[in-house]
Design a protein around this motif. Structure first.
Motif, PDB file in Angstrom:
ATOM      1  N   GLU A   1      27.908  17.633 -33.317  1.00 25.49           N
ATOM      2  CA  GLU A   1      27.026  18.770 -33.575  1.00 25.49           C
ATOM      3  C   GLU A   1      25.623  18.290 -33.929  1.00 25.49           C
ATOM      4  O   GLU A   1      24.623  18.847 -33.462  1.00 25.49           O
TER       5      GLU A   1
ATOM      6  N   ASP B   1      31.577  25.552 -28.809  1.00 24.07           N
ATOM      7  CA  ASP B   1      32.079  24.212 -29.048  1.00 24.07           C
ATOM      8  C   ASP B   1      31.174  23.278 -28.253  1.00 24.07           C
ATOM      9  O   ASP B   1      30.659  23.631 -27.188  1.00 24.07           O
TER      10      ASP B   1
ATOM     11  N   ALA C   1      33.556  15.033 -28.288  1.00 24.27           N
ATOM     12  CA  ALA C   1      34.437  16.196 -28.120  1.00 24.27           C
ATOM     13  C   ALA C   1      34.808  16.368 -26.657  1.00 24.27           C
ATOM     14  O   ALA C   1      34.002  16.107 -25.770  1.00 24.27           O
TER      15      ALA C   1
ATOM     16  N   GLU D   1      35.563  29.178 -21.153  1.00 30.27           N
ATOM     17  CA  GLU D   1      35.060  29.306 -22.515  1.00 30.27           C
ATOM     18  C   GLU D   1      34.133  30.493 -22.714  1.00 30.27           C
ATOM     19  O   GLU D   1      34.029  31.034 -23.797  1.00 30.27           O
TER      20      GLU D   1
END
Length: 201
Positions: free
Chosen positions: A67, A93, A137, A145
């Motif tokens: 992030e 995400d 990730a 998504e």
């Protein structure tokens, strides 16, 4: 540069958390501060980015290094500031967002507040091909998504239903990110899942 803050989490607010480090309280602005709620009054380590400009100094906090890395890359894009980058991080995400960039998915990118077609194209131009090697990730297909129009409508109806049940915006905000990509468009089912999450908090 302040890479992380380790201390006791003393407060969780709508836009920031307070971490006490040996008697000094650090205010750390986060995309979704309530993800740290479970650590209240306990020691915690938060990845941080120290944002410095002539007229402002801010600490921004993140759940993980992915992030934080995406945040630093987003604010390097012309037209995106820290507030816009946090708005993105609060509802995606990391892997899904990276995949959207790789797919040059303008529609997905422009679904975020403050990102128009011009900025979306700039994100793709600046970041395509530069994130996969740094992001740990899993990268997922954004076709799965991205919330459909029906899903978004169901989520909004569920939000209103939770308000009518007496839940505050602050409480609802803690579970919305977990419901963002629910495939179930049935409002009652989304509310049921939201209530189950709220009871765990």
């Amino acid at each position: 540069m302040i890479a992380y803050i380790r201390g006791v989490l003393t407060a969780v607010h709508d836009e920031a958390v307070i971490v006490d480090v040996h008697g000094v309280g650090y205010e750390i602005v986060c995309a979704n501060p309530f993800v740290f709620q479970h650590s209240l009054n306990n020691e915690i380590t938060i990845n941080t980015y120290h944002y410095v400009r002539e007229d402002i100094q801010m600490l921004y906090g993140f759940k993980n290094e992915d992030e934080k890395y995406l945040f630093t890359k987003l604010i390097s894009v012309s037209g995106i500031g820290p507030k816009g980058a946090l708005a993105v991080l609060g509802s995606i995400d990391v892997g899904g967002f990276v995949e959207a960039i790789e797919r040059e998915d303008d529609k997905f990118l422009t679904s975020f507040p403050g990102i128009g077609k011009k900025t979306a194209r700039q994100i793709i131009l600046d970041l395509k091909g530069k994130l996969h090697s740094f992001v740990t990730a899993p990268v997922h297909s954004t076709e799965m998504e991205q919330p459909s129009e029906a899903g978004s409508k169901g989520l909004e109806e569920a939000r209103e239903a939770l308000k009518s049940l007496g839940y505050t915006d602050r409480e609802i905000k803690t579970v919305i990110p977990k419901l963002q990509y629910e495939n179930d468009h049935n409002t009652d089912e989304i509310v049921r899942k939201a209530l189950a999450l709220l009871m765990k908090n």
